[in-house]
Design a protein around this motif. Structure first.
Motif, PDB file in Angstrom:
ATOM      1  N   GLU A   1       1.209  -0.806  -0.078  1.00 58.21           N
ATOM      2  CA  GLU A   1       0.354   0.114   0.119  1.00 58.21           C
ATOM      3  C   GLU A   1       1.093   1.087   0.522  1.00 58.21           C
ATOM      4  N   ASP A   2       0.375   2.129  -1.223  1.00 58.31           N
ATOM      5  CA  ASP A   2       0.854   3.799  -1.110  1.00 58.31           C
ATOM      6  C   ASP A   2       0.335   4.344   0.115  1.00 58.31           C
ATOM      7  N   TRP A   3       1.404   5.016   0.982  1.00 51.87           N
ATOM      8  CA  TRP A   3       0.370   5.674   1.736  1.00 51.87           C
ATOM      9  C   TRP A   3       1.200   7.426   2.008  1.00 51.87           C
ATOM     10  N   GLN A   4       1.019   8.024   2.590  1.00 50.74           N
ATOM     11  CA  GLN A   4       1.662   9.421   2.544  1.00 50.74           C
ATOM     12  C   GLN A   4       1.228  10.011   3.996  1.00 50.74           C
ATOM     13  N   LEU A   5       2.669  10.397   4.911  1.00 52.10           N
ATOM     14  CA  LEU A   5       2.279  11.230   6.448  1.00 52.10           C
ATOM     15  C   LEU A   5       1.531  12.326   5.874  1.00 52.10           C
ATOM     16  N   ARG A   6       1.064  12.995   7.094  1.00 52.16           N
ATOM     17  CA  ARG A   6       0.443  13.964   7.340  1.00 52.16           C
ATOM     18  C   ARG A   6       0.741  15.519   6.477  1.00 52.16           C
ATOM     19  N   ASP A   7       2.462  15.457   6.207  1.00 54.31           N
ATOM     20  CA  ASP A   7       3.076  16.512   5.902  1.00 54.31           C
ATOM     21  C   ASP A   7       3.357  16.250   4.152  1.00 54.31           C
ATOM     22  N   GLY A   8       2.830  14.671   3.876  1.00 57.58           N
ATOM     23  CA  GLY A   8       3.109  15.094   2.648  1.00 57.58           C
ATOM     24  C   GLY A   8       4.173  13.966   2.416  1.00 57.58           C
ATOM     25  N   THR A   9       4.999  13.555   2.951  1.00 58.34           N
ATOM     26  CA  THR A   9       5.820  12.324   2.905  1.00 58.34           C
ATOM     27  C   THR A   9       4.626  10.918   2.394  1.00 58.34           C
TER      28      THR A   9
END
Length: 185
Positions: A12-20
């Motif tokens: 799964e591809d995901w992002q941290l809250r900061d967009g990382t």
């Protein structure tokens, strides 16, 4: 291990809250060097909380952590790109009991690199591990942590684990989560 055994449906591809950008995926045998660097980069405190001792995993243990029998266990890693290369941010795993009577109970573990703590990585990895374990027929996740591992205790509470101080060892808290069977599709 045949490539067909690799549970690619868990990628799964995901992002941290900061967009990382983060990729969550099952660990593979060819992750040994990256996983070794990850473990070597843990602070003494993080390593101690994970292993409940100051010791460092030995090369044979690190090899075993990356060479997974996916029918018996699962390890999910979170990675991101740093300086043009893949870097491991954290890992969660479960290992089923050894006998038919205990195969429905799995011990679990989670460790996040110091630089990536408090970014939601542990929560996301644990949610994915819980879902995968339930789908695989695990009925309960269980482990222990030190009584003062505030981060792990808070995460466990947030995820619905039952926490109980160990009557035989007041330095340890037992963590247990009953898993519901996933809905049939």
């Amino acid at each position: 291990m045949p490539a067909l055994d690799y549970p690619s449906h868990l990628v799964e591809d995901w992002q941290l809250r900061d967009g990382t950008p983060v990729r969550i995926r099952p660990i593979r045998a060819d992750d040994l060097a990256m996983h070794t660097a990850f473990v070597d980069g843990l602070s003494k405190e993080t390593g101690y909380h994970r292993l409940l001792s100051p010791r460092k995993p030995q090369p044979d243990e690190l090899w075993r952590m990356t060479h997974i029998d996916y029918d018996h266990e699962l390890a999910l890693i979170a990675t991101t790109e740093v300086d043009g290369g893949e870097q491991q941010m954290g890992v969660v795993r479960y290992v089923r009991g050894e006998t038919p009577e205990t195969a429905h109970v799995a011990e679990f573990a989670v460790v996040i690199a110091d630089a990536w703590q408090h970014h939601g990585v542990a929560h996301k990895l644990m949610r994915k591990l819980i879902d995968a374990a339930a789908t695989a027929g695990v009925k309960q996740l269980a482990d222990i942590t030190l009584y003062d591992n505030i981060g792990m205790l808070a995460l466990a509470r947030k995820l619905g684990f039952k926490l109980q101080r160990d009557p035989g060892n007041p330095n340890v808290t037992r963590l247990r989560l009953a898993l519901d069977a996933p809905p049939t599709r």
